[in-house]
Design an enzyme around this catalytic site. Sequence first.
Site, short mmCIF file in Angstrom:
data_model
loop_
_atom_site.label_atom_id
_atom_site.label_comp_id
_atom_site.label_asym_id
_atom_site.label_seq_id
_atom_site.Cartn_x
_atom_site.Cartn_y
_atom_site.Cartn_z
N TYR A 1 -17.28 -0.23 3.87
CA TYR A 1 -15.89 0.07 4.19
C TYR A 1 -15.80 0.72 5.57
CZ TYR A 1 -11.52 2.72 4.20
OH TYR A 1 -10.31 3.27 4.57
N GLY B 1 0.80 -1.21 0.00
CA GLY B 1 0.00 0.00 0.00
C GLY B 1 0.83 1.27 0.00
#
Length: 313
Positions: A135, A21
């Site tokens: 999310y 990431g």
Amino acid sequence: MDSIQSCQKAKPTVLVVGSNGQLAKALFRNCPQRFAIECWGRADVDVFNIAMLKKRIAKLNPKVLINAAAYTAVDLAEADAQAAFDLNAIAVENLASIARDQSIAFIHVSTDFVFDGKSSLPYRPESATNPLSVYGESKLEGELAVSKLEPQQAVVVRTAWVYSMEGKNFLTTMLRIMQERDSLSVVCDQIGTPTSADSLARVLFHIAARLISEKESPRGVELHHWTDAGVASWYDFAKAIEAIAVQLGLLKSSIDIKPIATEDYPTPAKRPAYSVLDKSKTVERFGLVQSHWQEELKKCLMEMVRLKMENSR
């Protein structure tokens, strides 16, 4: 040589989980000399295999574990809820429990999406949560998992609108579109704060150092907020990217950027309309100094220019 190796081994190790990431890459770039850093991604470790995790982490013996792994595809999560909860909640619980059992300081990165965006004032860490999306729900579940485990040293850091010079994020997407088109439309009624992954990484290391120094007097689980300073809409952010990129030569010329309402750009997941985070508690607790988001954006774009020139040689 032996004395040099001995000195290197004496550095406290920070383990970062989630090496693919943008935040993990920023942590690797910004690691201070005082630390040794180890980054693990999917190819290195299975965050759902607790037995293997325990052995690997015990062997490394880190002083701090930073969880930068997350399911961040906000819209895809609406149709893939199980995957989102697996990575954003179950994996967090696994890592936090091992950190607790092995007396490792744990830092977990969460999000502004735990709020519903109905506030007119910056959200404080203790503000009521009410996520609007899968999310956001999965990230809140991860926060709660850390709290329920009651580790001696854990810090949950909520952040927002994170971008960097690499990977898929708002900055890189805007630069690509601005090179390909003569105009684009950007939402102007969602308000938050753009946050450089590099500035966030530096703050996380600052927190890590403080946790190590406080190991003999741990504080349990702490909830904090961090973004760069200032307030903007996505439209403001796009306009700033354009202006600085033209100034630095990353874009040949300006393009027409039109402000639009959220209702004119529907997405599977609902976004909080207002997600400015109050950082005062974090500033005071850790003695931090904030930089304005436009300053950090310019630093990021200047680094992109430097790397572009270096690669062209």
